[in-house]
Design an enzyme around this catalytic site. Sequence first.
Site, PDB file in Angstrom:
ATOM      1  N   ASP A  77      -0.219  -4.070   6.514  1.00 50.94           N
ATOM      2  CA  ASP A  77      -1.052  -3.471   7.248  1.00 50.94           C
ATOM      3  C   ASP A  77      -2.624  -3.932   7.280  1.00 50.94           C
ATOM      4  O   ASP A  77      -3.333  -2.795   7.740  1.00 50.94           O
ATOM      5  CB  ASP A  77      -1.002  -1.360   7.602  1.00 50.94           C
ATOM      6  CG  ASP A  77       0.869  -1.366   7.665  1.00 50.94           C
ATOM      7  OD1 ASP A  77       1.120  -2.305   8.134  1.00 50.94           O
ATOM      8  OD2 ASP A  77       0.987  -0.277   7.867  1.00 50.94           O
ATOM      9  N   HIS A 133       0.844  -1.476   0.035  1.00 55.04           N
ATOM     10  CA  HIS A 133       0.383  -0.006  -0.218  1.00 55.04           C
ATOM     11  C   HIS A 133       0.529   1.201   0.447  1.00 55.04           C
ATOM     12  O   HIS A 133       2.213   0.876  -0.159  1.00 55.04           O
ATOM     13  CB  HIS A 133      -0.889  -0.159   0.979  1.00 55.04           C
ATOM     14  CG  HIS A 133      -0.479  -0.033   2.230  1.00 55.04           C
ATOM     15  ND1 HIS A 133       0.328  -1.399   3.354  1.00 55.04           N
ATOM     16  CD2 HIS A 133      -0.859   0.811   3.515  1.00 55.04           C
ATOM     17  CE1 HIS A 133       0.734  -0.490   3.877  1.00 55.04           C
ATOM     18  NE2 HIS A 133       0.010   0.913   5.036  1.00 55.04           N
ATOM     19  N   HIS A 192       1.545   3.749   2.060  1.00 54.91           N
ATOM     20  CA  HIS A 192       2.617   4.804   3.576  1.00 54.91           C
ATOM     21  C   HIS A 192       3.256   4.873   3.126  1.00 54.91           C
ATOM     22  O   HIS A 192       4.305   3.286   2.852  1.00 54.91           O
ATOM     23  CB  HIS A 192       1.236   3.914   4.701  1.00 54.91           C
ATOM     24  CG  HIS A 192       0.250   3.965   5.029  1.00 54.91           C
ATOM     25  ND1 HIS A 192      -0.722   3.511   5.632  1.00 54.91           N
ATOM     26  CD2 HIS A 192      -0.958   5.131   4.204  1.00 54.91           C
ATOM     27  CE1 HIS A 192      -1.807   3.985   6.019  1.00 54.91           C
ATOM     28  NE2 HIS A 192      -2.057   5.722   5.225  1.00 54.91           N
ATOM     29  N   HIS A 242      -7.596  -0.751   5.357  1.00 51.49           N
ATOM     30  CA  HIS A 242      -6.329   0.270   6.269  1.00 51.49           C
ATOM     31  C   HIS A 242      -6.549   1.489   5.366  1.00 51.49           C
ATOM     32  O   HIS A 242      -5.612   2.687   5.624  1.00 51.49           O
ATOM     33  CB  HIS A 242      -5.351  -0.172   6.095  1.00 51.49           C
ATOM     34  CG  HIS A 242      -3.786   0.458   6.483  1.00 51.49           C
ATOM     35  ND1 HIS A 242      -3.870   0.893   8.243  1.00 51.49           N
ATOM     36  CD2 HIS A 242      -2.959   0.710   6.160  1.00 51.49           C
ATOM     37  CE1 HIS A 242      -2.388   0.896   8.305  1.00 51.49           C
ATOM     38  NE2 HIS A 242      -2.038   1.030   7.175  1.00 51.49           N
ATOM     39  N   HIS A 246       4.076  -5.245  11.070  1.00 52.52           N
ATOM     40  CA  HIS A 246       4.471  -4.221  11.991  1.00 52.52           C
ATOM     41  C   HIS A 246       4.454  -5.129  13.777  1.00 52.52           C
ATOM     42  O   HIS A 246       3.735  -5.963  13.114  1.00 52.52           O
ATOM     43  CB  HIS A 246       3.481  -3.544  12.484  1.00 52.52           C
ATOM     44  CG  HIS A 246       4.013  -2.099  11.569  1.00 52.52           C
ATOM     45  ND1 HIS A 246       4.575  -0.732  11.600  1.00 52.52           N
ATOM     46  CD2 HIS A 246       3.044  -1.442  10.330  1.00 52.52           C
ATOM     47  CE1 HIS A 246       3.886   0.026  10.591  1.00 52.52           C
ATOM     48  NE2 HIS A 246       3.461  -0.646   9.904  1.00 52.52           N
ATOM     49  N   ASP A 306       5.731   4.356   5.472  1.00 52.03           N
ATOM     50  CA  ASP A 306       6.272   3.375   5.775  1.00 52.03           C
ATOM     51  C   ASP A 306       6.298   2.594   4.925  1.00 52.03           C
ATOM     52  O   ASP A 306       7.495   0.856   5.580  1.00 52.03           O
ATOM     53  CB  ASP A 306       6.062   3.482   7.285  1.00 52.03           C
ATOM     54  CG  ASP A 306       4.871   2.801   7.649  1.00 52.03           C
ATOM     55  OD1 ASP A 306       4.004   3.327   6.583  1.00 52.03           O
ATOM     56  OD2 ASP A 306       4.543   1.692   8.476  1.00 52.03           O
ATOM     57  N   HIS A 307       5.834   2.143   3.686  1.00 51.36           N
ATOM     58  CA  HIS A 307       5.714   0.888   2.886  1.00 51.36           C
ATOM     59  C   HIS A 307       6.239   1.068   1.526  1.00 51.36           C
ATOM     60  O   HIS A 307       6.410   0.217   0.550  1.00 51.36           O
ATOM     61  CB  HIS A 307       4.288  -0.098   2.960  1.00 51.36           C
ATOM     62  CG  HIS A 307       3.504   0.087   4.139  1.00 51.36           C
ATOM     63  ND1 HIS A 307       3.995  -1.413   4.441  1.00 51.36           N
ATOM     64  CD2 HIS A 307       3.782   0.485   5.301  1.00 51.36           C
ATOM     65  CE1 HIS A 307       3.034  -1.438   6.057  1.00 51.36           C
ATOM     66  NE2 HIS A 307       3.177  -0.286   6.267  1.00 51.36           N
TER      67      HIS A 307
HETATM   68 FE    FE Z   1       2.401   0.440   8.233  1.00 53.23          FE
HETATM   69 ZN    ZN Z   2       0.006   1.476   6.755  1.00 55.09          ZN
END
Ligand code: FE
Ligand code: ZN
Length: 251
Positions: A131, A55, A57, A112, A169, A59-60
């Site tokens: 996530d 996805h 985001h 998400h 995570h 942090d990905h």
């Molecule tokens: Fe994440």
């Molecule tokens: Zn995420």
Amino acid sequence: MLHVHQFPCLSDNYGFLLHDPTSGETAAIDTPDGGEYLAQAASRGWRITQIWNTHWHPDHTGGNAAIVEATGAKVVAPAEVLRVSPIDVAAAHGDRVTLGGVVADIIDVSGHTNGHIAYHLASEGVAFVGDSVFALGCGRMFEGEARQFWASLQRIKALPPETRLYCAHEYTAANARFALHADPGNDALVAYAQDIAELRDKGEPTVPTTLARELATNPFLRADDPATMERWGSADPWQAFAALRQAKDAF
Ligand code: FE
Ligand code: ZN
């Protein structure tokens, strides 16, 4: 047989490198930290040939540019990733991608984010779920709606129970506290929470988990359990899911 190399990234993300010794290909599953991924691959003598994002985001996807620049890796991602970085292959539900000769089926697990996908490698018995679902939890509902997220969880629940779920995570200890609050009479959950506490005391990861264990303990996958529906005051599973999701946010 693929190798999965897992390592911590950023504050609580996991990085995953998926390596096929036959073809020599390596896929980066998400890219929380490009430098760390390149270092981890180099230390194994692997070159990253593909990036598989779940996805958009940061942090990905934040390491996509650095990895592409260093390796020329091909980026496979849901179209929503275009808002943060270029992609080579837009992947959507029902598509298949390959690493060497190994196939990954793309599953829509939105909720998400609206474009969130998972990669299921049936021959390996593994799924990279980003996530969407976590050990004893699920992602926050940033973009999607409860009915949509619940439908996504049904697709995860339909995978073979022995499937190893690689969540993105290490949230499990906090998730366990809410799960015990949400489903206090669940003996399998109590045992799982003890195992988690022991692992975390030793500094060990709780990821991957297995779908079978989550089916028995994860309150979000169990929103259709009659006791859960009654406890959370809902006539429909997706409404029980919505109530659980809201309660977790406020917990
Ligand atoms: Fe994440
Ligand atoms: Zn995420």
